[in-house]
Each structure stands twice: as C-alpha cells, then as structure tokens.
Design an enzyme around this catalytic site. Structure first.
Site, short mmCIF file in Angstrom:
data_model
loop_
_atom_site.label_atom_id
_atom_site.label_comp_id
_atom_site.label_asym_id
_atom_site.label_seq_id
_atom_site.Cartn_x
_atom_site.Cartn_y
_atom_site.Cartn_z
N ARG A 213 -3.07 98.56 12.57
CA ARG A 213 -3.97 99.13 11.52
C ARG A 213 -4.48 100.53 11.85
NH1 ARG A 213 -6.03 93.80 11.63
NH2 ARG A 213 -4.98 92.55 10.06
N LYS B 82 -0.66 113.93 5.55
CA LYS B 82 0.18 113.14 4.65
C LYS B 82 1.33 112.58 5.46
CE LYS B 82 -0.45 115.14 0.09
NZ LYS B 82 0.22 115.84 -1.03
N GLU C 159 8.01 127.14 1.86
CA GLU C 159 6.62 126.63 1.87
C GLU C 159 5.65 127.77 2.22
OE1 GLU C 159 5.98 123.77 0.68
OE2 GLU C 159 7.41 122.23 1.31
N LYS D 53 -3.58 126.17 4.41
CA LYS D 53 -3.48 124.71 4.26
C LYS D 53 -4.77 124.04 4.76
CE LYS D 53 -0.87 120.65 4.19
NZ LYS D 53 0.43 120.01 4.18
N GLU E 116 -6.42 114.65 -2.03
CA GLU E 116 -5.76 115.18 -3.23
C GLU E 116 -6.39 114.68 -4.53
OE1 GLU E 116 -1.53 115.91 -2.71
OE2 GLU E 116 -1.26 115.58 -4.86
N ARG F 243 -5.93 120.11 -3.74
CA ARG F 243 -4.78 119.90 -2.85
C ARG F 243 -3.47 119.76 -3.62
NH1 ARG F 243 -4.16 116.33 2.72
NH2 ARG F 243 -1.97 116.92 3.02
N ASN G 242 1.51 121.45 -4.18
CA ASN G 242 2.77 120.88 -4.65
C ASN G 242 3.49 121.78 -5.66
OD1 ASN G 242 2.99 118.37 -3.24
ND2 ASN G 242 1.15 117.77 -4.35
N HIS H 283 7.14 121.24 -6.33
CA HIS H 283 7.53 120.00 -5.68
C HIS H 283 7.96 118.90 -6.66
CE1 HIS H 283 6.03 121.97 -2.16
NE2 HIS H 283 6.19 120.91 -1.39
N HIS I 221 11.32 117.52 -5.83
CA HIS I 221 11.58 116.13 -5.44
C HIS I 221 12.67 115.53 -6.33
CE1 HIS I 221 7.43 115.52 -3.30
NE2 HIS I 221 8.32 116.17 -2.56
N HIS J 236 14.52 120.03 1.77
CA HIS J 236 13.26 120.01 1.02
C HIS J 236 12.85 121.43 0.59
CE1 HIS J 236 9.24 118.70 -0.10
NE2 HIS J 236 8.75 119.67 0.64
P1 NAD Z 1 13.77 117.84 9.26
O1 NAD Z 1 12.67 117.13 9.91
O2 NAD Z 1 14.89 117.04 8.69
O3 NAD Z 1 14.36 118.92 10.27
C1 NAD Z 1 15.41 119.73 9.86
C2 NAD Z 1 16.60 119.68 10.83
O4 NAD Z 1 16.32 120.51 11.93
C3 NAD Z 1 16.90 118.30 11.39
O5 NAD Z 1 18.29 118.16 11.53
C4 NAD Z 1 16.24 118.36 12.76
O6 NAD Z 1 16.80 117.46 13.68
C5 NAD Z 1 16.50 119.79 13.15
N1 NAD Z 1 15.56 120.38 14.08
C6 NAD Z 1 14.22 120.21 14.15
N2 NAD Z 1 13.68 121.05 15.02
C7 NAD Z 1 14.70 121.75 15.56
C8 NAD Z 1 14.76 122.79 16.52
N3 NAD Z 1 13.67 123.30 17.07
N4 NAD Z 1 15.98 123.27 16.86
C9 NAD Z 1 17.09 122.79 16.26
N5 NAD Z 1 17.10 121.83 15.33
C10 NAD Z 1 15.90 121.32 14.97
O7 NAD Z 1 13.24 118.75 8.04
P2 NAD Z 1 11.91 119.61 7.82
O8 NAD Z 1 12.31 120.68 6.89
O9 NAD Z 1 11.25 119.96 9.08
O10 NAD Z 1 10.96 118.60 7.06
C11 NAD Z 1 11.28 118.08 5.79
C12 NAD Z 1 10.50 116.82 5.57
O11 NAD Z 1 9.11 117.12 5.60
C13 NAD Z 1 10.77 116.15 4.24
O12 NAD Z 1 10.94 114.77 4.44
C14 NAD Z 1 9.50 116.41 3.45
O13 NAD Z 1 9.22 115.39 2.51
C15 NAD Z 1 8.47 116.45 4.52
N6 NAD Z 1 7.27 117.22 4.18
C16 NAD Z 1 6.07 116.63 4.40
C17 NAD Z 1 4.91 117.32 4.13
C18 NAD Z 1 3.59 116.70 4.44
O14 NAD Z 1 2.56 117.27 4.05
N7 NAD Z 1 3.56 115.61 5.16
C19 NAD Z 1 4.97 118.63 3.63
C20 NAD Z 1 6.22 119.21 3.42
C21 NAD Z 1 7.37 118.50 3.70
N1 GLY Z 2 2.59 119.40 1.35
C1 GLY Z 2 1.58 119.11 0.42
C2 GLY Z 2 0.32 118.59 0.99
O1 GLY Z 2 0.21 118.43 2.18
O2 GLY Z 2 -0.59 118.29 0.27
#
Ligand code: NAD
Ligand code: GLY
Length: 357
Positions: A119, A141, A183, A225, A235, A239, A243, A246, A250, A263
């Site tokens: 939890r 998030k 972003e 942010k 949100e 907040r 998006n 987005h 999405h 993304h």
């Molecule tokens: P990812 O986590 O898939 O990483 C991209 C690629 O880069 C992967 O293949 C990874 O293994 C590789 N990689 C990571 N670091 C590396 C490094 N230093 N050197 C070499 N390769 C490396 O993608 P991302 O763009 O980081 O994240 C996208 C995800 O984040 C999506 O699922 C999206 O929904 C989520 N997201 C979440 C929020 C939030 O607020 N929580 C905001 C924006 C996006």
């Molecule tokens: N990436 C959008 C948020 O964190 O609210």
C-alpha cells in the site's frame, strides 16, 4: 555546478538535482532513504550502461535489482508483476525504497509499483532520458498502459528525490533526444514565452548536447513543472495544461501501436493539431502556427498525422482520455504562444477537420 529545483508539496516536498557526474554519488541518495532495503528497477538497455555505477552509490544499503525488458509495449500490469515478484521473494519490507533508473517507462512503472507495494513505499527517480529529466520523473504521475488506453491504470505517488545526471544523455539516441525536446517546447508554449524564444535561438545547441544549454533547459522545464505541480498536484485544474498535444498524441501512440511512435513524437504531432484547432477557432494567428511548426521541425520532430491512422480511429481513441467529462473530450488549446486553456467549447466539426489528413 549542481542546480537544485524544489517541488513544494508541504511535508512531501522534494528536491530535483541537475548536473554532471551525479550518478555514483551517495550524497544525493543516502539522506532520502529511510530503511535498509533498496531495489533498483531498470531495463536491459540501461543496466549495462548505468546499473553498476548506481549500485556503487548505494553500498550503505542491502541492494537488489530487477531488469525489465525495454519498450513502451512492456509498460503493462503483467510486466509490473515482475517487480512485485522480486520484492516478495526477497522479503522487502514496508521501509524499503525502490529506485527507478531509466526513462519514463521505467519511472512510471517503478513509481506505480512503489505506490502499490504494501500500500505504498518510498521511491527515487534517476531519470536517464531527456524526456524523463524534464517531465515524467517530476510530479508523481505513475502507471501502466492498458490495451484500450495509454496510462489508464495508475496512481499519484511522489518520489523522495529526483537525480538528473546530464552525462547519461550522452548515450541517448538522437531520436530519443528529440522526443524529450517536445516536452521542453511544451512548457514554453503553455506558460513561458521567454523560454520559448530562448528555445528558438538555442535549438541547435540542444541538439549538439551542449551541456550548459541542456542544463538550462532541464532546470527551466523542471521549474515550470514544479510550479504547476505545487499548485495543482492531482490535476483538478492548471496541471491539465501540461497535457498540451497529449490527447491527440495518446491517440496517435495507441492507434499506431505502442512503441511505433515515441511519446515525444506523438506529442509533437498532437501539439501541431492543437495549434491548428486553436487557429481554426480564431485564437492564434497563422504566423503563430508557422512559428510552432518551425520549432518542432528544428527539433527534428514529426509534425504530420501518420497516414495509416484514420480520422475515425483518432476520434474514437481521443474519447479514451482522462480529461473526458460527461462524454465531452476536453482539449488543451492555445490562446497565444505562452498561454494555454483547457476547453470542451469547440465545434465538433472543427475537430474533425483538424484530424482530416
Ligand atoms: P523510454 O523510457 O522508453 O526510454 C526511451 C529509450 O531510451 C528506451 O529504449 C530506453 O531503454 C533508452 N534509454 C533510456 N536512457 C538511456 C540512456 N541514458 N542511454 C541510452 N538509452 C537510454 O521513453 P521516455 O521517452 O523516457 O518516456 C516515455 C514514457 O514516459 C511514456 O510511457 C510516457 O507515457 C511517460 N511519461 C510520463 C509522464 C509522467 O508525468 N509520469 C510524463 C511524460 C511521459
Ligand atoms: N506530464 C503531465 C503531468 O505530469 O501532469
């Protein structure tokens, strides 16, 4: 020099450290770990690059690691279970800390695992992609995808600390660097005109991975942010503006099949669509739309809807969005460069026209 940005959430406030050579240093991690057990969650691409260094900074604790397969299509409940399996097999208790070492996929999954395990246990973000350093690691998030909708299963759960080592970006693929820039541009568009202008002037430096330019862009993005999250953690209002692009994005990610479009790439196309609809509504000028297109092109990002995703598919997928209220898709649109609003007040036919391609 290390930059620090604070996320101000009362007794759940936490710092974001930004700088070079932070990986491997104990001082940014140890004070934020309360128990003895630490589980580092990473993936098969990042583990050979950065796991050893990370574990070296955690020698004061009993550590273990779990290495997940790499990719957005593994951001599922099934793969999440691998983290729980390890935590239970190794008898991790409620005082344990999970460490997310990776991009947004690892960060979102590790955070969600931490929100659910017993939890709720602590977790730390060590983001290694530009996108994760400027966005996903900050704000709490967390979650996984469902075949019917992206990020539909999740929780709000804030980390104890975020450690952005900008050196990790040196191993990042060019395409992933550009995805992170989407972003970054977003913050300029929704609330920070002078940052948008700085980005117009400095895009080439960012693409060349100039350390000073990157550190500035990461810090300014995190400041934006952090301010938004401090004002509206869950949100209820402002907040949602984070998006921008987005809801369209999405739909492109889901419609294209998770992992086809990054993304950030989908957000880039989605932001152009949001700008186009804002123009059709008479809110921004054609010149503003051209300026927005130009900055995404300069960041080497796509701006056109993929031909293989139909308008109907996009419209249907856009209805599976967390901002939908009473069946109406609410969209983040632009009043100007530097000002965004969330609205359901647009004629449906203008949205259809925007999505035609
Ligand atoms: P990812 O986590 O898939 O990483 C991209 C690629 O880069 C992967 O293949 C990874 O293994 C590789 N990689 C990571 N670091 C590396 C490094 N230093 N050197 C070499 N390769 C490396 O993608 P991302 O763009 O980081 O994240 C996208 C995800 O984040 C999506 O699922 C999206 O929904 C989520 N997201 C979440 C929020 C939030 O607020 N929580 C905001 C924006 C996006
Ligand atoms: N990436 C959008 C948020 O964190 O609210």
């Amino acid at each position: 020099m290390i930059k620090t940005v604070n996320v101000d959430l009362g007794n759940r406030s936490y710092p974001i450290f930004i700088g070079q050579h932070l990986l491997g240093e104990k001082k940014h991690l140890t004070p934020y770990i309360k128990g003895q057990q630490v589980m580092v969650v990473t993936n098969e691409t990042i583990a050979p690059l950065y796991l050893e260094q990370t574990l070296a900074s955690l020698t004061d604790f009993k550590t273990s690691s779990v290495i997940l397969p790499d990719g957005e299509h593994y951001k599922t409940l099934e793969v999440l279970n691998k983290i729980f399996d390890q935590l239970l097999e190794q008898r991790f208790d409620r005082q344990c800390t999970l460490v997310a070492l990776g991009g947004g996929v690892i960060g979102d999954m590790t955070g969600f695992a931490a929100a659910c395990y017993q939890r709720g246990v602590d977790f730390i973000q060590i983001p290694t992609t530009l996108l994760a350093q400027v966005d996903s690691s900050v704000g709490g998030k967390t979650g996984v995808n469902h075949p019917l909708g992206k990020n539909m299963i999740g929780a709000f759960h804030q980390p104890q600390v975020v450690v952005c080592d900008t050196n990790t970006l040196n191993t990042l693929a060019d395409r992933e660097l550009s995805a992170g820039l989407a972003e970054i541009i977003k913050y300029g568009l929704i609330r920070d005109l002078s940052f948008f202008e700085w980005l117009e002037q400095n895009m080439q430096k960012l693409l060349n991975r100039d350390p000073e330019a990157l550190a500035f862009a990461i810090e300014r993005s995190c400041q934006n942010k952090a301010e938004v999250v401090a004002e509206d953690e869950h949100e209820g209002g402002v907040r949602a503006l984070l998006n921008l692009g987005h809801t369209f994005g999405h739909a492109i990610e889901t419609g294209g099949g998770y992992g086809t479009w990054l993304h950030g790439e989908a957000v880039s196309i989605g932001t152009i669509l949001a700008a186009d609809l804002s123009y059709k509504l008479g809110w921004i000028s054609e010149e503003a739309v051209q300026r927005i297109k130009a900055i995404f092109i300069a960041a080497r990002l796509p701006i056109d809807i993929p031909k293989n995703i139909s308008t109907d598919t996009l419209l249907n997928l856009m209805k599976v969005d967390k901002k939908v209220r009473s069946g109406r898709v609410r969209l983040v649109l632009l009043k100007s460069i530097g000002e965004a609003i969330l609205t359901a007040d647009y004629p449906a036919e203008l949205l259809v026209q925007t999505l035609q391609h």
